[in-house]
Enzyme design. Sequence first.
Site, PDB file in Angstrom:
ATOM      1  N   TYR A  71       0.834  -1.205   0.000  1.00  0.00           N
ATOM      2  CA  TYR A  71       0.000   0.000   0.000  1.00  0.00           C
ATOM      3  C   TYR A  71       0.867   1.253   0.000  1.00  0.00           C
ATOM      4  O   TYR A  71       0.634   2.191  -0.760  1.00  0.00           O
ATOM      5  CB  TYR A  71      -0.909  -0.014   1.237  1.00  0.00           C
ATOM      6  CG  TYR A  71      -1.969   1.063   1.216  1.00  0.00           C
ATOM      7  CD1 TYR A  71      -3.235   0.793   0.692  1.00  0.00           C
ATOM      8  CD2 TYR A  71      -1.713   2.342   1.696  1.00  0.00           C
ATOM      9  CE1 TYR A  71      -4.214   1.766   0.661  1.00  0.00           C
ATOM     10  CE2 TYR A  71      -2.682   3.323   1.659  1.00  0.00           C
ATOM     11  CZ  TYR A  71      -3.929   3.037   1.143  1.00  0.00           C
ATOM     12  OH  TYR A  71      -4.903   4.017   1.110  1.00  0.00           O
ATOM     13  N   PHE A 123      -7.255  19.290 -25.080  1.00  0.00           N
ATOM     14  CA  PHE A 123      -8.000  18.075 -25.397  1.00  0.00           C
ATOM     15  C   PHE A 123      -9.368  18.183 -24.724  1.00  0.00           C
ATOM     16  O   PHE A 123      -9.533  18.941 -23.771  1.00  0.00           O
ATOM     17  CB  PHE A 123      -7.236  16.838 -24.917  1.00  0.00           C
ATOM     18  CG  PHE A 123      -7.946  15.571 -25.284  1.00  0.00           C
ATOM     19  CD1 PHE A 123      -8.105  15.210 -26.613  1.00  0.00           C
ATOM     20  CD2 PHE A 123      -8.499  14.759 -24.309  1.00  0.00           C
ATOM     21  CE1 PHE A 123      -8.802  14.061 -26.957  1.00  0.00           C
ATOM     22  CE2 PHE A 123      -9.191  13.608 -24.654  1.00  0.00           C
ATOM     23  CZ  PHE A 123      -9.340  13.255 -25.969  1.00  0.00           C
ATOM     24  N   ASP A 124     -10.370  17.414 -25.217  1.00  0.00           N
ATOM     25  CA  ASP A 124     -11.741  17.656 -24.724  1.00  0.00           C
ATOM     26  C   ASP A 124     -11.915  17.356 -23.230  1.00  0.00           C
ATOM     27  O   ASP A 124     -12.680  18.028 -22.557  1.00  0.00           O
ATOM     28  CB  ASP A 124     -12.827  17.001 -25.587  1.00  0.00           C
ATOM     29  CG  ASP A 124     -12.618  15.533 -25.835  1.00  0.00           C
ATOM     30  OD1 ASP A 124     -11.765  14.935 -25.169  1.00  0.00           O
ATOM     31  OD2 ASP A 124     -13.330  14.971 -26.689  1.00  0.00           O
ATOM     32  N   ASP A 214       0.895  19.196 -21.407  1.00  0.00           N
ATOM     33  CA  ASP A 214       0.095  17.973 -21.493  1.00  0.00           C
ATOM     34  C   ASP A 214       0.904  17.038 -22.392  1.00  0.00           C
ATOM     35  O   ASP A 214       0.931  17.191 -23.615  1.00  0.00           O
ATOM     36  CB  ASP A 214      -1.282  18.291 -22.096  1.00  0.00           C
ATOM     37  CG  ASP A 214      -2.129  17.033 -22.324  1.00  0.00           C
ATOM     38  OD1 ASP A 214      -1.583  15.913 -22.213  1.00  0.00           O
ATOM     39  OD2 ASP A 214      -3.327  17.176 -22.633  1.00  0.00           O
ATOM     40  N   ALA A 216       0.971  13.700 -23.156  1.00  0.00           N
ATOM     41  CA  ALA A 216       0.493  12.353 -23.515  1.00  0.00           C
ATOM     42  C   ALA A 216       1.333  11.731 -24.637  1.00  0.00           C
ATOM     43  O   ALA A 216       1.644  10.548 -24.605  1.00  0.00           O
ATOM     44  CB  ALA A 216      -0.979  12.419 -23.929  1.00  0.00           C
ATOM     45  N   LYS A 257      -0.903   6.592 -23.768  1.00  0.00           N
ATOM     46  CA  LYS A 257      -0.363   6.866 -25.104  1.00  0.00           C
ATOM     47  C   LYS A 257       1.124   6.514 -25.109  1.00  0.00           C
ATOM     48  O   LYS A 257       1.490   5.356 -25.245  1.00  0.00           O
ATOM     49  CB  LYS A 257      -0.584   8.329 -25.492  1.00  0.00           C
ATOM     50  CG  LYS A 257      -2.029   8.665 -25.874  1.00  0.00           C
ATOM     51  CD  LYS A 257      -2.917   8.843 -24.688  1.00  0.00           C
ATOM     52  CE  LYS A 257      -4.273   9.424 -25.058  1.00  0.00           C
ATOM     53  NZ  LYS A 257      -5.149   9.490 -23.876  1.00  0.00           N
ATOM     54  N   HIS A 448     -21.448  12.666 -29.092  1.00  0.00           N
ATOM     55  CA  HIS A 448     -20.847  11.646 -29.956  1.00  0.00           C
ATOM     56  C   HIS A 448     -20.845  10.263 -29.308  1.00  0.00           C
ATOM     57  O   HIS A 448     -20.837   9.260 -29.996  1.00  0.00           O
ATOM     58  CB  HIS A 448     -19.427  12.042 -30.373  1.00  0.00           C
ATOM     59  CG  HIS A 448     -18.519  12.433 -29.251  1.00  0.00           C
ATOM     60  ND1 HIS A 448     -18.691  13.588 -28.525  1.00  0.00           N
ATOM     61  CD2 HIS A 448     -17.430  11.828 -28.733  1.00  0.00           C
ATOM     62  CE1 HIS A 448     -17.743  13.676 -27.607  1.00  0.00           C
ATOM     63  NE2 HIS A 448     -16.961  12.616 -27.702  1.00  0.00           N
TER      64      HIS A 448
HETATM   65  N1  F0G Z   1      -4.659  14.867 -23.080  1.00  0.00           N
HETATM   66  C1  F0G Z   1      -4.572  14.448 -24.352  1.00  0.00           C
HETATM   67  C2  F0G Z   1      -3.729  15.220 -25.331  1.00  0.00           C
HETATM   68  C3  F0G Z   1      -5.280  13.311 -24.775  1.00  0.00           C
HETATM   69  O1  F0G Z   1      -5.201  12.913 -26.045  1.00  0.00           O
HETATM   70  C4  F0G Z   1      -6.064  12.601 -23.825  1.00  0.00           C
HETATM   71  C5  F0G Z   1      -6.824  11.410 -24.215  1.00  0.00           C
HETATM   72  C6  F0G Z   1      -6.105  13.079 -22.511  1.00  0.00           C
HETATM   73  C7  F0G Z   1      -5.381  14.208 -22.165  1.00  0.00           C
HETATM   74  C8  F0G Z   1      -6.930  12.400 -21.454  1.00  0.00           C
HETATM   75  O2  F0G Z   1      -6.307  11.247 -21.023  1.00  0.00           O
HETATM   76  O3  F0G Z   1      -7.916   9.437 -21.667  1.00  0.00           O
HETATM   77  O4  F0G Z   1      -6.025   9.024 -20.073  1.00  0.00           O
HETATM   78  O5  F0G Z   1      -7.960  10.388 -19.370  1.00  0.00           O
HETATM   79  N2  F0G Z   1      -7.051  11.087 -25.430  1.00  0.00           N
HETATM   80  C9  F0G Z   1      -7.732   9.906 -25.927  1.00  0.00           C
HETATM   81  C10 F0G Z   1      -7.934  10.001 -27.417  1.00  0.00           C
HETATM   82  C11 F0G Z   1      -8.965   9.526 -25.197  1.00  0.00           C
HETATM   83  O6  F0G Z   1      -8.624   9.127 -27.996  1.00  0.00           O
HETATM   84  O7  F0G Z   1      -7.379  10.903 -28.056  1.00  0.00           O
HETATM   85  P1  F0G Z   1      -7.104   9.955 -20.513  1.00  0.00           P
END
Ligand code: F0G
Length: 456
Positions: A71, A123-124, A214, A216, A257, A448
Amino acid sequence: MKTIIEPFKIKMVEPIRMTTREEREAAIRKAGYNLFKLPAEDCLIDLLTDSGTGAMSAEQWAGMMRGDESYAGARSFFRFESVTKRLTGMRHILPTHQGRASERILFGVLGGPDKVFPSNTHFDTTRANIEFGGGRAVDLVDPAGKDPTLIAPFKGNMDIAALERLIAEVGPANIPLGATTVTNNAAGGQPVSMANIRQTRDVLHRHGIPFFIDCARFAENCWFIKMREPGYADRSLESIAQEMFALADGCWMSAKKDALVNIGGFLAINDDDLAARCRQMLVLTEGFPTYGGLAGRDLEAIAQGLIEVLDEEYMRYRIRSIEFLAERLVAGGVPIFQPAGGHAIYLDARRFLPHVPAERFPGQSLAVALYLEGGVRSVEIGSVMFGRRDPDGRFVGAANELVRLAIPRRVYTQSHIEYLVEVILEVFAGRDAIGGLKFDFEAPILRHFTSTFLPA
Ligand code: F0G
């Protein structure tokens, strides 16, 4: 030069199932013409996302077996921490279960009404976490990044002049941080140059605003810097990444990613006080600070993945396989967002189906056609995802009508890509017969994911 091959051999396989056109017609009808609602088993080549869909290496699986599930203070955490610290140079590393958990914590602590957060493009999930707290997420991508036909090396860049204008307009006191997304997923998967990252940092710091990344897809971005930016050709990917992170005050990562794992993430922060506040939230919603939202085995897999992703043989193959797809499509006259992104190709549905108006969803119609033709699952990034209604209920279309083909890491081989090209060219040849779609059920938010459609 010889063919660039997959720099691995395969020791475990997962069957994929061929379906007939009749089966696919029945499946897509049942799914309400929404590809998110299809069972994955009914998809032959699944390009819905590159997130969490990659294949782990033998070393990563071996790490999974070595995972220390204590833990507190697990050995696996210290390995994870040492790799992420060496890479990012940050003083504090907080493990989280995925990218949006890091965002929830960071923007939960820093966000709020009247707070403004600039980015090259959020990102969304980032945007949603900022807006959830009442803040404003502002996208400031360079104008070059908005033109789908322009070939330029760093179309993911921040518009520096626009950033200066925004700071002057809202005042630095209302901007808790500025960010850059590498690569710029929501803007065609395009890279950001080191020079632009440095300029962004300089502008923000001049006004006392912290700068976050960010990250990723940081490794793919570093490859583009090595290939395209003067002065980096002889540098290792790791040293380019370290130079980039050294410019920032913090970063957050969806490890799904470029850490080559199926789940995981982290938040890395230099400032002691901010880190302490975020760690409080981490304990509240994710877990104890040495595991966050993850198992010890996941931390091992991330640590190993972050080492493997910086291997140049891997990255050369990765970027080349996507470039190859783009070249074949362009040669066949298929309109795509140019140039190829790091993790995906984006078909330009507006030019692919010029006879389908935005309110009949050309991106969604094209995605459905790709599925019917060859069992390929993609995702619409157009008026289904980003369209809206004005106060009078009138349709307002999205800026672009795109279909993203995101390529999972180390999963599909060259023949899968060849097959994909054939499917797209076949659909392109029959494009005049493709009609549009209309809503059957329109979901009130994030439509979507759950809306359903009918042929219009
Ligand atoms: N930032 C970026 C640039 C991303 O592409 C994503 C996720 C996230 C943050 C959020 O991360 O999914 O681990 O919570 N992108 C995926 C996509 C979902 O299909 O582009 P997460």
